[in-house]
Design a protein around this motif. Structure first.
Motif, mmCIF file in Angstrom:
data_model
loop_
_atom_site.group_PDB
_atom_site.id
_atom_site.type_symbol
_atom_site.label_atom_id
_atom_site.label_comp_id
_atom_site.label_asym_id
_atom_site.label_seq_id
_atom_site.Cartn_x
_atom_site.Cartn_y
_atom_site.Cartn_z
ATOM 1 N N GLY A 1 101.907 15.405 56.703
ATOM 2 C CA GLY A 1 102.436 16.652 56.312
ATOM 3 C C GLY A 1 101.822 17.263 55.090
ATOM 4 O O GLY A 1 101.491 18.659 54.876
ATOM 5 N N THR A 2 101.803 16.647 54.209
ATOM 6 C CA THR A 2 101.266 16.855 52.561
ATOM 7 C C THR A 2 100.129 17.486 52.906
ATOM 8 O O THR A 2 99.603 18.586 52.616
ATOM 9 C CB THR A 2 101.476 15.620 51.843
ATOM 10 N N VAL A 3 99.115 16.711 53.728
ATOM 11 C CA VAL A 3 97.662 17.205 53.910
ATOM 12 C C VAL A 3 97.665 18.385 54.674
ATOM 13 O O VAL A 3 96.955 19.536 54.266
ATOM 14 C CB VAL A 3 97.077 15.871 54.383
ATOM 15 N N ALA A 4 98.555 18.668 55.474
ATOM 16 C CA ALA A 4 98.582 19.852 56.358
ATOM 17 C C ALA A 4 98.742 20.885 55.645
ATOM 18 O O ALA A 4 98.195 21.912 55.753
ATOM 19 C CB ALA A 4 99.404 19.802 57.482
ATOM 20 N N LEU A 5 99.611 21.010 54.895
ATOM 21 C CA LEU A 5 100.189 22.205 54.121
ATOM 22 C C LEU A 5 99.196 22.276 52.818
ATOM 23 O O LEU A 5 99.059 23.455 52.366
ATOM 24 C CB LEU A 5 101.492 21.850 53.512
ATOM 25 N N SER A 6 98.610 21.339 52.066
ATOM 26 C CA SER A 6 97.691 21.418 50.956
ATOM 27 C C SER A 6 96.034 21.628 51.313
ATOM 28 O O SER A 6 95.593 22.086 50.409
ATOM 29 C CB SER A 6 97.859 20.438 49.954
ATOM 30 N N GLY A 7 95.908 21.331 52.385
ATOM 31 C CA GLY A 7 94.558 21.196 52.840
ATOM 32 C C GLY A 7 94.127 22.655 53.219
ATOM 33 O O GLY A 7 94.882 23.612 53.278
ATOM 34 N N SER A 8 92.873 22.913 53.695
ATOM 35 C CA SER A 8 92.378 24.129 54.247
ATOM 36 C C SER A 8 93.292 24.569 55.558
ATOM 37 O O SER A 8 93.501 24.006 56.336
ATOM 38 C CB SER A 8 90.838 23.837 54.932
ATOM 39 N N GLN A 9 93.391 25.730 55.251
ATOM 40 C CA GLN A 9 94.454 26.584 56.508
ATOM 41 C C GLN A 9 93.533 27.366 57.492
ATOM 42 O O GLN A 9 93.839 28.005 58.453
ATOM 43 C CB GLN A 9 95.189 27.543 55.763
ATOM 44 N N THR A 10 92.171 26.802 57.545
ATOM 45 C CA THR A 10 91.151 27.458 58.851
ATOM 46 C C THR A 10 91.732 27.110 59.889
ATOM 47 O O THR A 10 91.733 28.023 60.924
ATOM 48 C CB THR A 10 89.969 26.810 58.328
ATOM 49 N N CYS A 11 92.406 25.831 60.209
ATOM 50 C CA CYS A 11 92.853 25.715 61.370
ATOM 51 C C CYS A 11 94.020 26.512 61.869
ATOM 52 O O CYS A 11 93.997 26.892 63.118
ATOM 53 C CB CYS A 11 93.657 24.275 61.589
ATOM 54 N N LEU A 12 94.668 27.200 61.127
ATOM 55 C CA LEU A 12 95.911 28.180 61.343
ATOM 56 C C LEU A 12 95.159 29.493 61.888
ATOM 57 O O LEU A 12 95.536 30.093 62.804
ATOM 58 C CB LEU A 12 96.685 28.491 60.135
ATOM 59 N N GLU A 13 93.814 29.800 61.056
ATOM 60 C CA GLU A 13 93.409 30.993 61.586
ATOM 61 C C GLU A 13 92.874 30.898 62.938
ATOM 62 O O GLU A 13 92.830 32.026 63.696
ATOM 63 C CB GLU A 13 92.321 31.563 60.761
#
Ligand SMILES: Cc1ncc(COP(=O)(O)O)c(C=O)c1O
Length: 387
Positions: free
Chosen positions: A279-291
């Motif tokens: 989860g730490t990696v999800a929130l701190s990493g690249s958010q391209t996946c969200l786009e």
């Protein structure tokens, strides 16, 4: 011998048993049934998050009881996510508590705050756990209808003052399941000032905060005074296709967080830390996946909108979530869903299952690949266009 407690006896019966029976019969008869019923993302968790989880899983440091309000690295990542994207400051030590998915915290919050005789204001149609948690706490739900007339925003002026005097908690959820609308800041500001005057705690469910189409949803905690009386529930489930991982959190008012934490300490032992590291990696990493995720749901939404137009089922375009809340031209929502299933072999959820004000609506969950969605649409158009 009596087995179930009175509270468990009182849990509402499963409303969709008959629809499930029809679905099973059709599948047994060899039909290809397309399910737009359940709201569970079809796409995989992004690979960089899975890789972080795999690595953490192999680390024996994370194999022991997690305990406490959650891994501090994860809580710090949550705090910086709020700061970066919504300008909200949170103290990771005292204003955040990790949950076993937000559902767990939503169910437990009323138990930690309410006494028998207290009232909780619950929007309907809505996520059923708000009412179930209230009922299990021995408190009373007072339902706030979400209708087209009020833009699916609860109207507090309809609540009798005798009820308000006993009200300690209210649930709000935007982007909203099932109606798929967002809440404007002016509305939320009014609710905050109303609840501050009345000493009512606001529990804000932001599970779909990252699933939106035009404007980013208002962040409840960014509004003045919100943290004085409120907490927000959020989760990795919908943002990163992680429903099965069971990682969520509650953040905001430290006294409320402490109270829920005290209850949880006596009930569960926290969320597996390897998952919190992912989860730490999800929130701190690249958010391209969200786009990419938002672009994908937008394509599906627009595809479905064109289908609804060609069969004449006029509906508001969803502003957020991956649901389509469709007003059916005639008939009860359960009978329309049965007809959809029998004639088009498409599963949807009757609006009435989310509360009486959901009658006349059907919820479609756009959590299937486009080709399956196209197939469902073709079948619906074939059945209804002729009418
Ligand atoms: C409105 C709403 N809130 C909360 C949840 C719970 O999500 P999770 O427990 O996976 O975080 C859901 C799940 O469908 C939901 O629809």
């Amino acid at each position: 011998m009596r087995i179930a407690s009175e509270k468990v006896e009182k849990l509402p019966p499963y409303l969709f048993a008959e629809i499930d029976r029809i679905k099973k019969r059709l599948i047994d008869q060899g039909h290809d049934v397309i399910s737009l019923g359940i709201g569970d993302p079809d796409q995989p968790t992004p690979p960089h998050i899975v890789a972080a989880g795999q690595q953490a899983l192999a680390n024996s440091h994370y194999h022991r009881y997690p305990l406490g309000q959650g891994n501090l690295l994860f809580r710090k990542a949550i705090a910086s996510y709020y700061q970066r994207y919504d300008g909200v400051s949170l103290d990771p030590e005292e204003e955040i508590c990790v949950l076993i998915g937000s559902k767990e915290g939503i169910a437990h919050l009323p138990l930690s705050l309410l006494n028998p005789g207290d009232v909780c204001l619950v929007p309907e149609p809505g996520y059923p756990v708000y009412h179930i948690g209230t009922m299990l706490a021995g408190a009373t739900s007072y339902f706030l209808p979400l209708t087209e007339a009020n833009n699916f925003l609860p109207d507090f002026s309809v609540v009798p003052s005798a009820v308000l005097d006993r009200t300690r908690l209210v649930w709000l959820n935007y982007p909203n399941n099932p109606t798929s609308v967002l809440a404007p800041a002016e509305y939320l500001n009014e609710v905050i000032s109303f609840c501050r005057k009345r000493n009512i705690i606001i529990a804000y469910d932001a599970a779909y905060h990252e699933i939106y189409f035009d404007s980013r949803p208002v962040s409840f905690l960014s509004l003045p005074g919100a943290k004085e009386i409120g907490v927000e529930f959020h989760s990795l489930s919908k943002s990163y296709n992680m429903t099965g991982w069971r990682v969520g959190w509650v953040c905001g008012n430290r006294e409320i967080i402490k109270t829920l934490g005290k209850l949880k300490e006596n009930i569960d032992s926290g969320t597996f830390e390897a998952l919190q590291i992912a989860g730490t990696v999800a929130l701190s990493g690249s958010q391209t996946c969200l786009e990419e995720l938002r672009a994908c749901y937008r394509r599906r939404r627009d595809l479905f909108a064109s289908c609804l137009e060609s069969i004449g089922w006029s509906s508001r375009l969803p502003q957020g979530t991956f649901y389509y809340w469709v007003k059916v031209p005639s008939g009860q929502s359960v009978s329309v869903v049965k007809e959809l299933l029998e004639k088009a072999k498409v599963v949807a959820t009757p609006g009435v299952g989310f509360g009486p004000s959901g009658e006349g609506f059907v919820r479609f969950s756009l959590t299937l690949p486009e080709e399956r969605l196209r197939e469902a649409i073709e079948r619906m158009v074939k059945v209804w266009k002729k009418k």
